[in-house]
Enzyme design. Structure first.
Site, mmCIF file in Angstrom:
data_model
loop_
_atom_site.group_PDB
_atom_site.id
_atom_site.type_symbol
_atom_site.label_atom_id
_atom_site.label_comp_id
_atom_site.label_asym_id
_atom_site.label_seq_id
_atom_site.Cartn_x
_atom_site.Cartn_y
_atom_site.Cartn_z
ATOM 1 N N SER A 1 3.645 14.417 -33.638
ATOM 2 C CA SER A 1 2.221 14.089 -33.755
ATOM 3 C C SER A 1 1.540 14.433 -35.063
ATOM 4 O O SER A 1 0.389 14.064 -35.260
ATOM 5 C CB SER A 1 1.443 14.751 -32.621
ATOM 6 N N SER B 1 -0.260 11.984 -32.045
ATOM 7 C CA SER B 1 -1.563 12.159 -31.462
ATOM 8 C C SER B 1 -2.607 12.710 -32.441
ATOM 9 O O SER B 1 -3.807 12.648 -32.149
ATOM 10 C CB SER B 1 -1.456 13.108 -30.265
ATOM 11 N N LYS C 1 -7.880 19.564 -35.624
ATOM 12 C CA LYS C 1 -7.663 18.689 -34.473
ATOM 13 C C LYS C 1 -8.424 19.274 -33.282
ATOM 14 O O LYS C 1 -8.531 20.505 -33.156
ATOM 15 C CB LYS C 1 -6.162 18.623 -34.184
HETATM 16 N N1 GLN Z 1 3.961 10.923 -29.180
HETATM 17 C C1 GLN Z 1 4.608 12.050 -28.560
HETATM 18 C C2 GLN Z 1 4.077 12.198 -27.159
HETATM 19 O O1 GLN Z 1 3.317 11.406 -26.750
HETATM 20 C C3 GLN Z 1 4.390 13.279 -29.374
HETATM 21 C C4 GLN Z 1 3.105 13.933 -29.130
HETATM 22 C C5 GLN Z 1 2.902 15.166 -29.937
HETATM 23 O O2 GLN Z 1 3.691 15.489 -30.827
HETATM 24 N N2 GLN Z 1 1.865 15.898 -29.588
HETATM 25 O O3 GLN Z 1 4.416 13.079 -26.447
#
Ligand code: GLN
Length: 479
Positions: free
Chosen positions: A175, A151, A76
């Site tokens: 994410s 994400s 990532k």
């Molecule tokens: N979707 C969640 C957020 O926007 C989780 C993001 C993540 O786990 N990095 O914070």
């Protein structure tokens, strides 16, 4: 050999170790696959062809067979690697080249795993759809009109589209698990402290954890065995022996107690529920026992998560000031330079989080929001601790719906935040959890989440693997 890119990491490892194929051949095929399909998916931000081929050549020189030797992996874009661009999909970090390797990267290199590039993501890992990337949104390989989740959407889409057999993501509130569920891949978020965060760009330090996405849990187990462990550069890692995840993956699950919490099933769409129930039936047939548990504070988890994670983000992101890293706006004085750099460099969602975070930490509101959220976080953690007195694992859906259409939720942040409803409480408690695909609704994958007590990733992987053996293979190559 045809279709190398369709093979799993374990299959590739076997062929390489038997001398039937070289890592260079595998890597070239993978790079070609990326070139052929990534225009449609947009899973990658950078592909490091030359570095990848060099690493593959080195892997081919090694004669000793170790797990995943010569197998390609993607990272990532928030995991730093030496001399490679790492941007967290943010304009503010465009042109930032790593000056060191993250601990996970160092370990992968030492294991001769081949890094091929950096995957797309929501800017600074904030989002659930990958629409917050400052480069491009990512398409779900099962339906290009739909999001892959976020994400770590690029990581999940790359694995689902057979552009790479494994990818590392990061999971702060879901994410890794949520995009895995939406793309029909396996995604593990390890226990907080199991994998070093050194070199992972911080979003919310008390929640962030590097996770693994692959097309089966054995590949995940192999990768975890390489990257897990205590690290002197991350004081939150814990010095607990790294078990032989692969050796433990095939244990009998007879008598295994699976906790089922009504809070995760009430109001769930009946088609999603049916898929999870079918998977549970398979586990019960193998001898597992379902036990009712009560996770009563679950309903507070979304608000608690967004207060805590935004508070920490507002502090962590203060370092992007135009002086230390990446992008710098032109301005006449330093004050204007800070403001202009951050105004131009950060996207809308990141600004929203910084504002929420600064608000909940401000002296007038700290007690009402941040302090209260920290107290509720404790209650959520205790809820799980009580449940684990009676059960070995807990099973829930990973997401409330299958992959949604691009644009469907992007104008309504609250709606978007609700896609994490089943994943955030686990992050708040610091527990490990994995999403495994359990079927399809109208051609779109459904994920089931398996949660265990701290540092019992071996058990999660065991249950997931046993289930996969019953479920059978998934045909991935759609595009
Ligand atoms: N979707 C969640 C957020 O926007 C989780 C993001 C993540 O786990 N990095 O914070």
């Amino acid at each position: 050999m045809n279709n190398i890119h369709k093979l799993s990491a374990t299959e590739l490892e076997k062929l390489i170790s038997e001398g039937k194929i070289t890592s260079v051949q595998v890597t070239k095929d993978i790079l070609e696959r990326i070139e052929n399909v990534d225009d449609k998916i947009k899973a990658f931000i950078t592909v490091e062809k030359d570095h990848a081929i060099k690493a593959a050549e080195k892997a081919d020189e090694i004669k000793e067979n170790t797990p995943l030797r010569g197998v390609p992996i993607a990272l990532k874009d928030n995991i730093v690697s030496l001399d490679e661009e790492t941007t967290s999909a943010s304009k503010i970090l465009k042109g930032y080249y790593g000056t060191y390797d993250a601990t996970v990267v160092r370990k992968l290199k030492e294991a001769n795993v081949v890094l091929v590039g950096k995957t797309n993501m929501d800017e600074f890992a904030m989002g659930s759809s990958n629409e917050n990337s400052s480069f491009s949104s990512v398409s779900n390989p099962w339906d290009l009109e739909r999001v892959p989740g976020g994400s770590s959407g690029g990581a999940a889409a790359a694995v689902a589209a057979c552009e790479v057999p494994i990818a590392l993501g990061s999971d702060t509130g879901g994410s890794v698990r949520q995009p895995a569920a939406l793309t029909g891949t396996v995604g593990l978020k390890p226990t907080y402290g199991r994998v070093s965060r050194y070199g992972l760009m911080a979003f919310s330090s008390s929640l962030d954890q590097i996770g693994i996405i692959a097309r089966n849990s054995l590949d995940v187990a192999k990768t975890l065995g390489i990257i897990a462990g205590v690290d002197e550069y991350d004081s939150t890692t814990v010095d607990i022996e790294v078990p032989d995840y692969v050796g433990l993956i095939n244990r009998d699950i007879k008598g295994l107690k699976i906790g089922i919490s009504k809070q995760f099933f009430e109001g769930l769409n009946p088609e999603m529920k049916e898929k999870i129930d079918e998977a549970l039936d398979k586990l019960v047939k193998m001898g597992a026992i379902l036990v009712d548990i009560d996770l009563k504070y679950t309903k507070y988890s979304i608000s608690t998560y967004y207060i805590i994670s935004s508070a920490e983000a507002s502090s962590n992101l203060s370092r992007y000031d135009g002086v230390r890293y990446g992008y710098r706006a032109d301005a006449d004085n330093i004050e204007d330079m800070y403001v202009k750099t951050r105004t131009e460099g950060f996207g809308t969602e990141v600004k929203r989080r910084i504002m929420i975070g600064s608000y909940v930490l401000s002296s007038g509101f700290y007690d009402a929001y941040f302090k209260k959220a920290s107290q509720v976080r404790r209650l959520i953690k205790d809820d799980f601790a009580n449940a684990f007195k009676n059960v070995d694992v807990i099973i829930t859906p990973t997401t409330p719906t299958t992959a949604f259409k691009k644009g469907e939720k992007s104008s309504n942040p609250i709606d978007m935040y609700l896609s994490d409803i089943y994943t955030v409480s686990i992050s708040l408690a610091g527990l490990p959890a994995l999403s495994v695909p359990v079927g399809f609704i109208n051609g779109l994958p459904v994920g089931m989440q398996i949660i265990s007590n701290y540092f019992r990733e071996d058990l999660i992987l065991n249950v997931a693997h046993k289930y996969e053996m019953e479920r059978g293979e998934i045909e991935y190559e759609r595009i």
